[in-house]
Design a protein around this motif. Structure first.
Motif, PDB file in Angstrom:
ATOM      1  N   ASN A  39      16.972  -9.624 -45.689  1.00 42.56           N
ATOM      2  CA  ASN A  39      17.689 -10.490 -46.627  1.00 42.56           C
ATOM      3  C   ASN A  39      17.663 -11.940 -46.155  1.00 42.56           C
ATOM      4  O   ASN A  39      17.501 -12.871 -46.957  1.00 42.56           O
ATOM      5  N   SER A  40      17.780 -12.160 -44.858  1.00 42.33           N
ATOM      6  CA  SER A  40      17.749 -13.529 -44.327  1.00 42.33           C
ATOM      7  C   SER A  40      16.391 -14.175 -44.622  1.00 42.33           C
ATOM      8  O   SER A  40      16.327 -15.351 -45.004  1.00 42.33           O
ATOM      9  N   LEU A  41      15.309 -13.418 -44.459  1.00 43.68           N
ATOM     10  CA  LEU A  41      13.970 -13.958 -44.755  1.00 43.68           C
ATOM     11  C   LEU A  41      13.868 -14.336 -46.236  1.00 43.68           C
ATOM     12  O   LEU A  41      13.323 -15.381 -46.594  1.00 43.68           O
ATOM     13  N   LYS A  42      14.433 -13.486 -47.077  1.00 39.04           N
ATOM     14  CA  LYS A  42      14.388 -13.736 -48.528  1.00 39.04           C
ATOM     15  C   LYS A  42      15.229 -14.973 -48.894  1.00 39.04           C
ATOM     16  O   LYS A  42      14.786 -15.844 -49.653  1.00 39.04           O
ATOM     17  N   LEU A  43      16.431 -15.045 -48.306  1.00 38.40           N
ATOM     18  CA  LEU A  43      17.313 -16.175 -48.621  1.00 38.40           C
ATOM     19  C   LEU A  43      16.736 -17.494 -48.101  1.00 38.40           C
ATOM     20  O   LEU A  43      16.922 -18.546 -48.717  1.00 38.40           O
ATOM     21  N   MET A  44      16.041 -17.441 -46.967  1.00 40.28           N
ATOM     22  CA  MET A  44      15.403 -18.666 -46.463  1.00 40.28           C
ATOM     23  C   MET A  44      14.440 -19.236 -47.496  1.00 40.28           C
ATOM     24  O   MET A  44      14.429 -20.434 -47.755  1.00 40.28           O
ATOM     25  N   LYS A  45      13.646 -18.367 -48.110  1.00 41.60           N
ATOM     26  CA  LYS A  45      12.666 -18.855 -49.087  1.00 41.60           C
ATOM     27  C   LYS A  45      13.364 -19.490 -50.295  1.00 41.60           C
ATOM     28  O   LYS A  45      12.830 -20.399 -50.920  1.00 41.60           O
ATOM     29  N   GLU A  46      14.594 -19.014 -50.592  1.00 45.92           N
ATOM     30  CA  GLU A  46      15.361 -19.635 -51.686  1.00 45.92           C
ATOM     31  C   GLU A  46      15.881 -21.010 -51.257  1.00 45.92           C
ATOM     32  O   GLU A  46      15.813 -21.979 -51.997  1.00 45.92           O
ATOM     33  N   VAL A  47      16.397 -21.090 -50.039  1.00 41.73           N
ATOM     34  CA  VAL A  47      16.944 -22.370 -49.570  1.00 41.73           C
ATOM     35  C   VAL A  47      15.817 -23.394 -49.395  1.00 41.73           C
ATOM     36  O   VAL A  47      15.982 -24.580 -49.704  1.00 41.73           O
ATOM     37  N   CYS A  50      10.690 -22.171 -51.659  1.00 42.20           N
ATOM     38  CA  CYS A  50       9.281 -21.840 -51.435  1.00 42.20           C
ATOM     39  C   CYS A  50       9.071 -20.344 -51.667  1.00 42.20           C
ATOM     40  O   CYS A  50       8.885 -19.577 -50.717  1.00 42.20           O
ATOM     41  N   PRO A  51       9.125 -19.919 -52.952  1.00 42.73           N
ATOM     42  CA  PRO A  51       9.098 -18.486 -53.245  1.00 42.73           C
ATOM     43  C   PRO A  51       7.859 -17.764 -52.721  1.00 42.73           C
ATOM     44  O   PRO A  51       7.938 -16.586 -52.365  1.00 42.73           O
ATOM     45  N   SER A  52       6.714 -18.435 -52.651  1.00 40.81           N
ATOM     46  CA  SER A  52       5.502 -17.714 -52.224  1.00 40.81           C
ATOM     47  C   SER A  52       5.230 -17.865 -50.721  1.00 40.81           C
ATOM     48  O   SER A  52       4.195 -17.438 -50.230  1.00 40.81           O
ATOM     49  N   GLY A  53       6.169 -18.466 -49.984  1.00 45.50           N
ATOM     50  CA  GLY A  53       5.932 -18.735 -48.565  1.00 45.50           C
ATOM     51  C   GLY A  53       6.173 -17.526 -47.662  1.00 45.50           C
ATOM     52  O   GLY A  53       6.674 -16.494 -48.100  1.00 45.50           O
ATOM     53  N   GLN A  54       5.787 -17.681 -46.417  1.00 41.27           N
ATOM     54  CA  GLN A  54       6.069 -16.674 -45.386  1.00 41.27           C
ATOM     55  C   GLN A  54       7.133 -17.246 -44.461  1.00 41.27           C
ATOM     56  O   GLN A  54       6.915 -18.283 -43.816  1.00 41.27           O
ATOM     57  N   ALA A  55       8.298 -16.577 -44.410  1.00 44.09           N
ATOM     58  CA  ALA A  55       9.382 -17.054 -43.545  1.00 44.09           C
ATOM     59  C   ALA A  55       9.269 -16.419 -42.163  1.00 44.09           C
ATOM     60  O   ALA A  55       8.832 -15.266 -42.028  1.00 44.09           O
ATOM     61  N   PHE A  56       9.641 -17.191 -41.157  1.00 47.46           N
ATOM     62  CA  PHE A  56       9.700 -16.700 -39.771  1.00 47.46           C
ATOM     63  C   PHE A  56      11.083 -17.004 -39.203  1.00 47.46           C
ATOM     64  O   PHE A  56      11.599 -18.122 -39.349  1.00 47.46           O
ATOM     65  N   ILE A  57      11.662 -16.011 -38.541  1.00 51.72           N
ATOM     66  CA  ILE A  57      12.923 -16.197 -37.810  1.00 51.72           C
ATOM     67  C   ILE A  57      12.634 -15.797 -36.371  1.00 51.72           C
ATOM     68  O   ILE A  57      12.317 -14.628 -36.101  1.00 51.72           O
ATOM     69  N   ILE A  58      12.720 -16.748 -35.448  1.00 56.54           N
ATOM     70  CA  ILE A  58      12.334 -16.498 -34.064  1.00 56.54           C
ATOM     71  C   ILE A  58      13.429 -17.031 -33.134  1.00 56.54           C
ATOM     72  O   ILE A  58      13.979 -18.105 -33.393  1.00 56.54           O
ATOM     73  N   VAL A 201       9.228 -21.847 -42.789  1.00 56.00           N
ATOM     74  CA  VAL A 201       8.546 -21.199 -43.910  1.00 56.00           C
ATOM     75  C   VAL A 201       7.159 -21.830 -44.014  1.00 56.00           C
ATOM     76  O   VAL A 201       7.019 -23.053 -44.006  1.00 56.00           O
ATOM     77  N   ALA A 202       6.130 -20.960 -44.047  1.00 57.27           N
ATOM     78  CA  ALA A 202       4.742 -21.410 -44.101  1.00 57.27           C
ATOM     79  C   ALA A 202       4.142 -21.053 -45.455  1.00 57.27           C
ATOM     80  O   ALA A 202       4.385 -19.961 -45.975  1.00 57.27           O
ATOM     81  N   SER A 203       3.370 -21.970 -46.016  1.00 54.83           N
ATOM     82  CA  SER A 203       2.719 -21.725 -47.311  1.00 54.83           C
ATOM     83  C   SER A 203       1.574 -20.715 -47.148  1.00 54.83           C
ATOM     84  O   SER A 203       1.094 -20.484 -46.032  1.00 54.83           O
TER      85      SER A 203
END
Ligand code: PMP
Length: 384
Positions: A39-47, A50-58, A201-203
């Motif tokens: 859910n955090s990865l999904k919410l990051m893309k909303e904030v 960048c709906p089509s991006g790849q989120a990273f949490i490290i 978030v990476a495109s």
């Protein structure tokens, strides 16, 4: 007694977020935590918008997020352009060089941005693989026009990296619409979570560039080849492991992202604009100048006032502290002693601003700068 933390990160965190730090730590592969990570990865893309991006949490800091983007995208000899508006722009140049990039730096005059025409001229003159810029440079409180730089990057087919450590969830960013390839940040600023998370978030464009590299990434911890399968696994609600995630920080991140979206991005950006405008008006009403040259290039997440010449600068911050507010000193090496910094991002509200300006007014008065009390706080009441 507890003091109000008004530095440009870490900031005052919402109590609901802090409560997440105190829950018993679950396993990083428990079903509930897998849901939380996904859910955090999904919410990051909303904030990040960048709906089509790849989120990273490290696990790491903002510098790791910068380092990771460079390590994964640069191969020896690649040309990179750094647009620098202060300390963190120059840090990015050092990071890129470490991975063998040929780096050109366009450095703004202190307190200003690099004119867009100069950036365009430079992009025309050479074929760059990558361009980095700092959305808000925390050393100068200068705001770059991210939309226009992103658009330029697209025009010249260069990958763009935005250091949003002092801007994400505080200044407006529409990563996908604006064509920015990587937007990175850290948890402790406007995202509103204690220090310890590197977020980006990476495109799709950037992930393709990563896949096309011909040499291995020369950073083991930061290699996306290690982390991409982990992010994908969490997204698909599967257990997976490369390095143990900072579980409580990620539980706190999910909560904070939910609060950010509940407030609404537009409302949040407007609130930061009001806070920035009110703080700058208050500083000016006290007769102090700002390091940032004009309203257009001024950040809304922090302000950097110059000390008046009469003041005992060593005593000033101590005096503000005695008034119950913590502010930060200057960060630019050549001007360290000439200015101080006030963070106003994340949970910041009118009372925080009033308390801060009140403390500044008292500290100025107590340290040899005479002015009429109340002129600054009046501007907060007027503009916020
Ligand atoms: N970039 C900017 C714009 C920053 O403000 C900071 C932190 N002040 C960083 C990068 C580095 O982040 P960290 O301190 O979390 O490594």
């Amino acid at each position: 007694s507890r003091k109000l933390l008004m530095i440009p990160g870490p900031i005052e965190f919402e109590s609901e977020v802090m409560q997440c730090m105190a829950v018993p730590t679950p396993s990083h592969v428990s079903p509930d935590f897998i849901d939380c990570f996904a859910n955090s990865l999904k919410l990051m893309k909303e904030v990040w918008q960048c709906p089509s991006g790849q989120a990273f949490i490290i696990a790491g800091t903002g510098t790791l997020a910068m380092d990771m983007a460079a390590a994964n995208l640069i191969e020896t000899g690649d040309k990179a352009l750094v647009i620098s508006t202060g300390y963190f722009g120059l840090r990015y140049a050092e990071i890129l060089k470490r991975y063998g990039a040929q780096v050109d730096i366009l450095e703004a005059e202190v307190g200003n941005i690099v004119p867009l025409e100069l950036i365009e001229q430079q992009l025309k003159s050479k074929s760059y693989k990558l361009l980095t810029f700092t959305h808000v440079d925390t050393s100068t409180a200068v705001l770059n026009d991210a939309k226009r730089i992103g658009t330029l990057g697209k025009k010249y087919n260069v990958l763009t990296i935005l250091d949003g450590v002092c801007s994400v969830a505080g200044e407006e960013i529409k990563q996908e619409d604006w064509g920015i390839d990587v937007v990175l940040t850290a948890s402790q600023k406007a995202i509103g979570v204690p220090p310890g998370l590197a977020l980006l978030v990476a495109s799709q464009n950037v992930m393709q560039a990563f896949e096309q590299r011909t040499s291995p990434v020369s950073n083991y911890y930061g290699d996306w080849a290690n982390w991409l399968p982990i992010m994908k696994a969490y997204e698909n609600r599967q257990a997976s492991y490369f390095g143990t995630p900072p579980v409580n920080l990620i539980i706190a991140l999910e909560k904070s992202l939910q609060l950010i979206l509940e407030e609404g991005l537009d409302h949040r950006f407007d609130r930061h604009k009001s806070a920035g405008k009110a703080m700058r008006a208050a500083i000016k009403a006290l007769g102090l100048d700002l390091l940032s040259k004009n309203e257009y290039v001024s950040a809304n997440t922090l302000s950097a006032p110059l000390y008046p010449s009469q003041i005992d600068t060593n005593a000033f911050l101590k005096s503000v502290n005695q008034e119950g507010v913590i502010l930060a000193g200057g960060l630019l090496p050549q001007l360290k002693k000439n200015y101080f910094r006030i963070g106003h991002m994340g949970s910041v509200n009118k009372n925080d601003l009033l308390a801060t300006v009140g403390a500044i007014e008292s500290a100025l008065k107590n340290n040899g700068y005479s002015h009429e009390l109340g002129l600054g706080t009046a501007q907060i009441l007027k503009h916020f």
